[in-house]
Design an enzyme around this catalytic site. Sequence first.
Site, PDB file in Angstrom:
ATOM      1  N   GLY A  13       0.821  -1.219   0.000  1.00 32.04           N
ATOM      2  CA  GLY A  13       0.000   0.000   0.000  1.00 32.04           C
ATOM      3  C   GLY A  13       0.845   1.256   0.000  1.00 32.04           C
ATOM      4  N   GLY A  54      17.809   8.495  -6.919  1.00 32.82           N
ATOM      5  CA  GLY A  54      19.065   7.745  -6.775  1.00 32.82           C
ATOM      6  C   GLY A  54      18.959   6.496  -5.931  1.00 32.82           C
ATOM      7  CB  VAL A  64      -2.111  -7.423   0.289  1.00 29.69           C
ATOM      8  CG1 VAL A  64      -0.963  -6.530  -0.146  1.00 29.69           C
ATOM      9  CG2 VAL A  64      -3.211  -6.622   0.961  1.00 29.69           C
ATOM     10  CG  ASN A  90       1.369   1.409   4.768  1.00 29.88           C
ATOM     11  OD1 ASN A  90       1.193   2.116   5.758  1.00 29.88           O
ATOM     12  ND2 ASN A  90       1.013   1.797   3.544  1.00 29.88           N
ATOM     13  CB  SER A 145      -5.189   2.082  13.649  1.00 30.66           C
ATOM     14  OG  SER A 145      -6.034   3.082  14.192  1.00 30.66           O
ATOM     15  CE1 TYR A 159      -8.043   1.080   9.456  1.00 31.46           C
ATOM     16  CE2 TYR A 159      -8.428   2.226  11.532  1.00 31.46           C
ATOM     17  CZ  TYR A 159      -7.619   1.944  10.452  1.00 31.46           C
ATOM     18  OH  TYR A 159      -6.378   2.528  10.365  1.00 31.46           O
ATOM     19  CB  ALA A 161     -12.935  -5.655  14.810  1.00 32.28           C
ATOM     20  CB  THR A 240       1.254  -3.037  19.775  1.00 30.96           C
ATOM     21  OG1 THR A 240       0.833  -4.276  19.208  1.00 30.96           O
ATOM     22  CG2 THR A 240       0.522  -1.889  19.070  1.00 30.96           C
TER      23      THR A 240
HETATM   24  N1  LIG Z   1      -3.884   7.990   7.955  1.00 26.62           N
HETATM   25  C1  LIG Z   1      -4.323   7.787   9.179  1.00 26.62           C
HETATM   26  O1  LIG Z   1      -4.960   8.656   9.793  1.00 26.62           O
HETATM   27  C2  LIG Z   1      -4.019   6.479   9.863  1.00 26.62           C
HETATM   28  C3  LIG Z   1      -4.250   6.368  11.238  1.00 26.62           C
HETATM   29  C4  LIG Z   1      -3.988   5.160  11.870  1.00 26.62           C
HETATM   30  C5  LIG Z   1      -3.504   4.092  11.115  1.00 26.62           C
HETATM   31  N2  LIG Z   1      -3.307   4.221   9.777  1.00 26.62           N
HETATM   32  C6  LIG Z   1      -2.811   3.058   9.034  1.00 26.62           C
HETATM   33  O2  LIG Z   1      -1.711   3.448   8.209  1.00 26.62           O
HETATM   34  C7  LIG Z   1      -1.708   2.654   7.026  1.00 26.62           C
HETATM   35  C8  LIG Z   1      -1.638   3.551   5.795  1.00 26.62           C
HETATM   36  O3  LIG Z   1      -2.714   4.459   5.838  1.00 26.62           O
HETATM   37  P1  LIG Z   1      -2.856   5.640   4.768  1.00 26.62           P
HETATM   38  O4  LIG Z   1      -3.657   6.692   5.430  1.00 26.62           O
HETATM   39  O5  LIG Z   1      -1.531   5.969   4.222  1.00 26.62           O
HETATM   40  O6  LIG Z   1      -3.757   4.916   3.670  1.00 26.62           O
HETATM   41  P2  LIG Z   1      -4.136   5.396   2.177  1.00 26.62           P
HETATM   42  O7  LIG Z   1      -5.523   4.923   1.952  1.00 26.62           O
HETATM   43  O8  LIG Z   1      -3.815   6.840   1.979  1.00 26.62           O
HETATM   44  O9  LIG Z   1      -3.119   4.569   1.240  1.00 26.62           O
HETATM   45  C9  LIG Z   1      -3.090   3.172   1.318  1.00 26.62           C
HETATM   46  C10 LIG Z   1      -2.745   2.569  -0.027  1.00 26.62           C
HETATM   47  O10 LIG Z   1      -3.034   1.167   0.118  1.00 26.62           O
HETATM   48  C11 LIG Z   1      -3.506   0.696  -1.136  1.00 26.62           C
HETATM   49  N3  LIG Z   1      -4.292  -0.522  -0.956  1.00 26.62           N
HETATM   50  C12 LIG Z   1      -5.569  -0.623  -0.503  1.00 26.62           C
HETATM   51  N4  LIG Z   1      -5.974  -1.899  -0.569  1.00 26.62           N
HETATM   52  C13 LIG Z   1      -4.925  -2.622  -1.053  1.00 26.62           C
HETATM   53  C14 LIG Z   1      -4.760  -3.987  -1.375  1.00 26.62           C
HETATM   54  N5  LIG Z   1      -5.754  -4.874  -1.198  1.00 26.62           N
HETATM   55  N6  LIG Z   1      -3.553  -4.385  -1.856  1.00 26.62           N
HETATM   56  C15 LIG Z   1      -2.539  -3.497  -2.055  1.00 26.62           C
HETATM   57  N7  LIG Z   1      -2.667  -2.175  -1.791  1.00 26.62           N
HETATM   58  C16 LIG Z   1      -3.851  -1.744  -1.290  1.00 26.62           C
HETATM   59  C17 LIG Z   1      -4.354   1.821  -1.680  1.00 26.62           C
HETATM   60  O11 LIG Z   1      -4.480   1.721  -3.098  1.00 26.62           O
HETATM   61  C18 LIG Z   1      -3.574   3.063  -1.223  1.00 26.62           C
HETATM   62  O12 LIG Z   1      -2.734   3.561  -2.248  1.00 26.62           O
HETATM   63  C19 LIG Z   1      -2.958   1.775   7.073  1.00 26.62           C
HETATM   64  O13 LIG Z   1      -2.623   0.493   7.573  1.00 26.62           O
HETATM   65  C20 LIG Z   1      -3.845   2.506   8.058  1.00 26.62           C
HETATM   66  O14 LIG Z   1      -4.746   1.626   8.688  1.00 26.62           O
HETATM   67  C21 LIG Z   1      -3.552   5.397   9.130  1.00 26.62           C
END
Ligand SMILES: NC(=O)c1ccc[n+]([C@@H]2O[C@H](COP(=O)([O-])OP(=O)(O)OC[C@H]3O[C@@H](n4cnc5c(N)ncnc54)[C@H](O)[C@@H]3O)[C@@H](O)[C@H]2O)c1
Length: 250
Positions: A13, A54, A64, A90, A145, A159, A161, A240
Site C-alpha cells: 500500500g 538515486g 494483498v 502498511n 492503529s 476497522y 476489530a 505494539t
Molecule cells: N492515515 C491515518 O490517519 C491512519 C491512522 C492510523 C492508522 N493508519 C494506518 O496506516 C496505514 C496507511 O494508511 P494511509 O492513510 O496511508 O492509507 P491510504 O488509503 O492513503 O493509502 C493506502 C494505499 O493502500 C492501497 N491498498 C488498498 N488496498 C490494497 C490492497 N488490497 N492491496 C494493495 N494495496 C492496497 C491503496 O491503493 C492506497 O494507495 C494503514 O494500515 C492505516 O490503517 C492510518
Amino acid sequence: MFEATGRVALVTGAGQGMGVGIARALAAQGAAVAVNDLHPERAGVVADELTAEGFTALGAPFDVTDPDAVAAGVAHVAEALGPVDILVNNAGVPEGMAVAPFRDLPPTEWQRYVELNLYGSMHCIRAVVDGMCERGWGRIVQISSGAGRTGLAFGVSLYGASKSGIEGFVRHLAMEVARHGVTANCLALGLMANTAGADESLLGTMARQVPVGRLGTAEDVGAAVVWLASAEASWLTGQTVDLNGGATQH
Ligand SMILES: NC(=O)c1ccc[n+]([C@@H]2O[C@H](COP(=O)([O-])OP(=O)(O)OC[C@H]3O[C@@H](n4cnc5c(N)ncnc54)[C@H](O)[C@@H]3O)[C@@H](O)[C@H]2O)c1
C-alpha cells in the site's frame, strides 16, 4: 546505526500516504524497496520517484487480499531485487472505507476489513516468513492503529476489530519465529495529517488533541519503521508500539 544497505524491503500500500514515507525512509537507509499497491500506476509513480532520487526501487503492484497474486508478486520481487528481508504490511484502509456505526453496517460490509487487515497481512507474511527463517534474519512491521486498542465513537468498529486481530496474530507469530532471527512488531498510528476528507479547521481541532501539538506525518512513520526494521532492534519483538504524539495511553 539503522543501516539497511543490502536489505530488500517490501512495503504494501505504498502508492500514497504513509507507505510513501516508509518506502522513502527505508530507501534512504540503503534498502532496495519494492513499492506495492493495488493500483499499478500509484506504485509505478512512487518507484520512479525513488529511482530518480538515486535509490533502488521497483513497482510491485498486486492485491494483498489475493494469495496467488501475493505469491506471484513476492516471487517477482525476489527475482528482481532478491529475497524480502523486511516486510512492512502498511495496506490497511479498504477502498471507499465507510465510516459508520456498527448498527448501520450490513454484515456484507464486515468482510473486507478482515480480508485486508487480517488475511491480507497474513498472506504477505506467509509469502516471506519461511525465507526469512531459513536465512536467519527478517523484520516484519505491521502498521496498525490506535483504533485497535481504544474504543472510538465515530464509526470505525470493523476497522478497529481487524487491527486488533492482526495485532494479536503478530504477537504469536513473533514468539514462533523469535529463535530464527526474525522479529515481528506492530506500529499503531494515531491522528495523521492525511486524514481523508478533513478540512483545515478539523485538522486543527484534531492537532490540538495531540499532546505534542501536531498531527503525525509519513516521515514520522518512516523513521519509526527504519528503527523497527534495523539490525539494532533485534531485541524488540512481539510488541505494539504507539506512534501518536502521546495521544493515547494504555
Ligand atoms: N492515515 C491515518 O490517519 C491512519 C491512522 C492510523 C492508522 N493508519 C494506518 O496506516 C496505514 C496507511 O494508511 P494511509 O492513510 O496511508 O492509507 P491510504 O488509503 O492513503 O493509502 C493506502 C494505499 O493502500 C492501497 N491498498 C488498498 N488496498 C490494497 C490492497 N488490497 N492491496 C494493495 N494495496 C492496497 C491503496 O491503493 C492506497 O494507495 C494503514 O494500515 C492505516 O490503517 C492510518
